[in-house]
Design a protein around this motif. Structure first.
Motif, short mmCIF file in Angstrom:
data_model
loop_
_atom_site.label_atom_id
_atom_site.label_comp_id
_atom_site.label_asym_id
_atom_site.label_seq_id
_atom_site.Cartn_x
_atom_site.Cartn_y
_atom_site.Cartn_z
N ASN A 92 -13.77 1.30 5.52
CA ASN A 92 -13.19 2.65 5.48
C ASN A 92 -14.13 3.82 5.64
N LYS A 135 -6.77 -9.28 4.01
CA LYS A 135 -6.89 -8.07 4.83
C LYS A 135 -8.29 -7.53 4.58
N GLU A 193 6.00 -2.16 4.83
CA GLU A 193 4.98 -1.52 4.00
C GLU A 193 5.67 -0.42 3.22
N TRP A 234 -4.82 -4.52 11.69
CA TRP A 234 -3.96 -3.38 11.33
C TRP A 234 -4.23 -2.27 12.35
N ARG A 254 -15.24 8.73 2.08
CA ARG A 254 -14.20 8.26 1.15
C ARG A 254 -14.83 7.83 -0.19
N CYS A 311 -9.06 -4.67 9.66
CA CYS A 311 -8.56 -3.33 9.34
C CYS A 311 -9.78 -2.42 9.21
N TRP A 327 0.81 -1.22 0.00
CA TRP A 327 0.00 0.00 0.00
C TRP A 327 0.85 1.27 0.00
N ASP A 351 -10.88 -4.76 5.11
CA ASP A 351 -10.89 -3.33 5.45
C ASP A 351 -12.32 -2.80 5.60
N ASP A 355 -2.56 -4.97 -1.74
CA ASP A 355 -3.58 -4.12 -1.09
C ASP A 355 -4.58 -3.62 -2.13
N ASP A 356 -5.25 -2.56 -1.80
CA ASP A 356 -6.33 -1.97 -2.60
C ASP A 356 -5.89 -1.74 -4.06
N ASP A 375 -3.27 3.54 10.48
CA ASP A 375 -2.65 3.99 9.23
C ASP A 375 -1.45 4.88 9.52
N GLY A 417 -9.51 1.50 8.04
CA GLY A 417 -8.77 2.75 7.91
C GLY A 417 -7.71 2.82 9.01
N GLY A 418 -6.92 1.74 9.11
CA GLY A 418 -6.06 1.56 10.28
C GLY A 418 -6.85 0.79 11.33
N TRP A 448 -6.22 -7.89 -0.34
CA TRP A 448 -7.06 -6.90 0.33
C TRP A 448 -8.50 -6.96 -0.18
C1 DGJ Z 1 -7.10 1.81 4.68
C2 DGJ Z 1 -6.11 0.87 5.27
O1 DGJ Z 1 -5.91 1.14 6.61
C3 DGJ Z 1 -4.81 0.95 4.49
O2 DGJ Z 1 -3.85 0.13 5.08
C4 DGJ Z 1 -5.07 0.56 3.06
O3 DGJ Z 1 -5.45 -0.78 3.01
C5 DGJ Z 1 -6.15 1.45 2.49
N1 DGJ Z 1 -7.32 1.46 3.29
C6 DGJ Z 1 -6.50 1.00 1.10
O4 DGJ Z 1 -7.56 1.72 0.58
#
Ligand code: DGJ
Length: 724
Positions: A478, A474, A602, A543, A441, A524, A334, A476, A364-365, A546, A526-527, A409
């Protein structure tokens, strides 16, 4: 025997190795809390509920057996004389919500029943005993069963409640907390973890004021802002001194932990689903199960409380083959590439990483749909073959040929308006008819309470996992939830949507893990926006933030460690200047801080110099050398992060070795640095890596003295091994 019932005192005695919990049934059938603290022998404890005589402003119960507003109620009810924060409020069909539960019966047995459809701690017949107390509200016909599981090896008690409608009319649950803890007056502090994005779980300890202190989330997830963890600690309790009651809620949704200090100084802590934006319609014969709350009492400060949570959550909450297995040392692309990659770039990162000893590449994304930026593609879980020519199958084969595992991801719960999925199913989002949907987002939130949404997500993820060899996901999340309404629920059940969302999420996670039992999930949001015990049940690592700046991570990881084990704390080495803070730190410092978690990288390793690559090889060797000690040893927080320094250590359970890490945050010329070990065996003799041989008592009482000037952000580690 961890659970004893005394008929003579009509009391229940729950014991863990070092703690006792006592409650009794009063002559009116009220459940009264009598004691929670250091372990005591079984004796009549009912005197602890005595309070100064009542006044007209604290009404008697109708049967005159208690003054609910003053008595330490075991599971407080609203509307019948207890004006403090209450655990239960049920509205009956005539519209009234006064609630009053009385003892009916009890049973206790070895082991711990599962909590269907929800994450919870688990225990074998030899590890725990469970008490069930059945109570009843005779007016509404609600039956409330309180569950208490007492762990034989940990000073922890798990609690929850089940509400059953045994009447012929529907009931509406308006507040139904998992547990209520009445703690007698003292000089108490409240400790909790607050934060925001990139600043999660900052520890705070403050004197508890009179009135209500509320730690909560209304965001649809446990959130970056507060964590479902609170500790009530004696004033100025420290790492190794003071009474501490830690309470942790195993829930990923809207939670509420309220602490009320009343006029007399007595406390009540309630923990459960946030009643704001919550309601549950209970038809006759139906039941509602709360999430589980876990309490830990420590007479030896916050450190002991944390170590108990760490062991309990590592061994009796995390599940599956990965719970105590060595986690693959990973590299995530990422921060190295963001959306700008193709299969060759990813392969080259993997190739260089494999030469340094890194064991897994996490893509990742950006690998799916039209996901070339964060404005499109979420929901379209089909490989973007323009970016990854040959698809995931070929890429994963090439990466496996390097001797590496492969991770991927997903953000299953979300959808971009600019996606094929949204164009096909606009009704799949949470939304209120006629009200514009808020974007976070650039994305909306899928309605996870809908089986068709979950079926689609399962089919997509399952297919991708079957088509390529993928060892890790992973997961996520967000954004937070707005306009929370489901197209499928009738009006009188719309208040259920936040909780139904969470139950749907759990169901999908469980289904995926059942179909792919060897999969390692990393949570995860957003962290660390959903870093909670419920997620640990599915994903043994999360995770953490971030914010990958190692100095910021000191505060974040320190706070996180209050409740969560090192095995859960994902932590990576990233590039400098750091993308979040712009700060530059030595590579060794970044590695030393990342080592205090599930270690990884990372960054774009192909851009590293030869010198940096040699350093990475050394860090990888350290990771292996200290893996068991760091991940299964006991954590002692030695110096909380302050303006100048921070230090922590891990001590093996058998006390034969220990590792201390010190971070010098600010250079202060002519300042000597001192740090003392904790938790060693005083009489064992330990040698450090430089050949200094001293008894544990000296390492603990005098410690390490560093006289040479340490530079900004410099670290040192001291490894002790017992000398036989
Ligand atoms: C938020 C995550 O915390 C990041 O590590 C990463 O995966 C991004 N999203 C990707 O969009």
């Amino acid at each position: 025997m961890s659970i004893i019932y005394s008929q003579e005192f009509n009391s229940f005695y729950l014991s863990t190795p070092n703690t006792s919990y006592v409650l009794s049934v009063n002559p009116g059938g009220f459940l009264i809390h009598n004691y929670y603290g250091c372990r005591l022998p079984v004796c009549d404890m009912r005197f602890t509920a005595e309070r100064s005589s009542q006044a007209s402003f604290c009404p008697n119960s109708a049967d005159l057996t208690t003054v609910p507003d003053k008595a330490p109620m075991e599971y407080s009810c609203n509307g019948t004389g207890d004006y403090r924060v209450s655990a239960l409020q049920i509205r009956e069909s005539r519209g009234n919500a006064s609630t009053d539960i009385r003892y009916v019966s009890h049973k206790f047995y070895k082991g711990k029943p599962a909590l269907p459809g929800q994450p919870a701690t688990y225990a074998s017949q030899d590890e725990a005993e469970t008490l069930e107390i059945l109570t009843r509200d005779n007016v509404t016909g609600a039956e409330v069963t309180l569950y208490y599981t007492v762990f034989n090896n940990y000073d922890a008690i798990a609690r929850r409640a089940v509400i059953h409608n045994s009447s012929a009319l529907p009931l509406d649950l308006e507040r139904v907390y998992s547990a209520c803890y009445d703690i007698p007056k003292g000089n108490w502090d409240i400790c909790h973890l607050y934060g925001t994005w990139a600043k999660e779980r900052t520890f705070e300890q403050n004197p508890l004021p009179h009135g209500i202190t509320s730690i909560e989330s209304k965001r649809g997830s446990s959130s970056h802002y507060h964590n479902p963890f609170v500790a009530i600690a004696s004033h100025n309790a420290s790492e190794d001194q003071g009474d501490v009651y830690g309470v942790s809620l195993i829930y990923s949704g809207n939670f509420s932990m309220q602490v009320e200090q009343d006029t007399e100084g007595d406390l009540r802590l309630i923990a459960g689903i946030n009643p704001t934006d919550f309601g549950w319609h209970l038809e006759p014969g139906a039941s509602f199960e709360t999430p589980e709350a876990v309490s830990v009492y420590s007479a030896e400060g916050l450190g002991e409380m944390s170590r108990t949570f760490h062991k309990l959550y590592r061994n009796n909450l995390c599940r599956g083959p990965w719970k105590n297995a060595k986690r693959p040392l990973l590299i995530n692309n990422w921060e190295g590439t963001y959306f700008d990659f193709d299969e060759e770039k990813i392969y080259n990162i993997a190739k260089d990483a494999s030469e340094l000893g890194i064991e897994m590449l996490v893509l990742d994304d950006g690998w799916f749909g039209a996901r070339n930026h964060d404005r499109a593609g979420l929901g379209d879980w089909y490989v973007n073959e323009n970016k990854l020519r040959g698809g995931l199958g070929l890429l994963t084969q090439r990466i496996h040929a390097l001797g590496m595992k492969f991770g991927l991801w997903f953000e299953p719960e979300m959808i971009n308006p600019d996606s094929d999925l949204y164009r096909a199913h606009p009704d799949w989002c949470l939304q209120v008819a006629g009200r514009p949907m808020s974007l976070g987002r650039n994305q909306y939130v899928l309605d996870m309470s809908r089986p068709d949404v979950r079926d689609y997500l399962f089919e997509r993820m399952d297919t991708i996992l079957n088509e390529a060899q993928i060892e890790y996901i992973k997961w996520d999340f967000n954004r937070n939830i707005t306009e929370a309404a489901s197209a499928l629920l009738p009006a009188h059940q719309q208040k259920e949507i936040f909780h139904r969302y969470v139950l749907g999420l759990y169901e999908l996670l469980e289904r995926l893990l059942t179909a792919h039992p060897d999969l390692l999930l990393e949570g995860c949001s957003g962290g660390g926006g959903r870093f909670d015990p419920a997620m640990l049940y599915y994903s043994p690592q999360i995770w953490t933030s971030d914010d990958t700046d190692a100095i910021e991570r000191l505060t974040i990881q320190y706070g996180t460690s209050m409740c969560y084990p090192t095995t859960a704390i994902s932590s990576h080495v990233s590039v400098c200047p750091n993308h979040q803070t712009g700060r530059s730190l030595p590579l060794q410092t970044r590695a030393d801080v990342a080592l205090a978690g599930t270690f990884g990288y990372e960054l774009d390793v192909t851009k590293m110099s030869d010198e940096e690559k040699e350093a990475v090889k050394a860090h990888v060797a350290e990771y292996h050398k200290y893996y068991d000690l760091i991940h299964f040893g006991e954590l002692y927080r030695l110096i909380p992060p302050n303006a100048d320094e921070c230090a922590w250590s891990y001590v093996a359970e058998d006390k034969t070795e220990a590792l201390l890490t010190f971070v010098n945050i600010r250079c202060r010329p002519q300042t000597r640095r001192c740090v003392k070990f904790r938790g060693l065996a005083p009489d064992k003799i330990y040698a450090d890596q430089d050949g200094n041989i001293r008894p544990g008592s000296v390492w603990m009482n005098v410690g390490i003295i560093k006289t040479d000037t340490m530079r900004d952000f410099e670290t040192f580690k001291v490894y002790l091994k017992e000398v036989k």
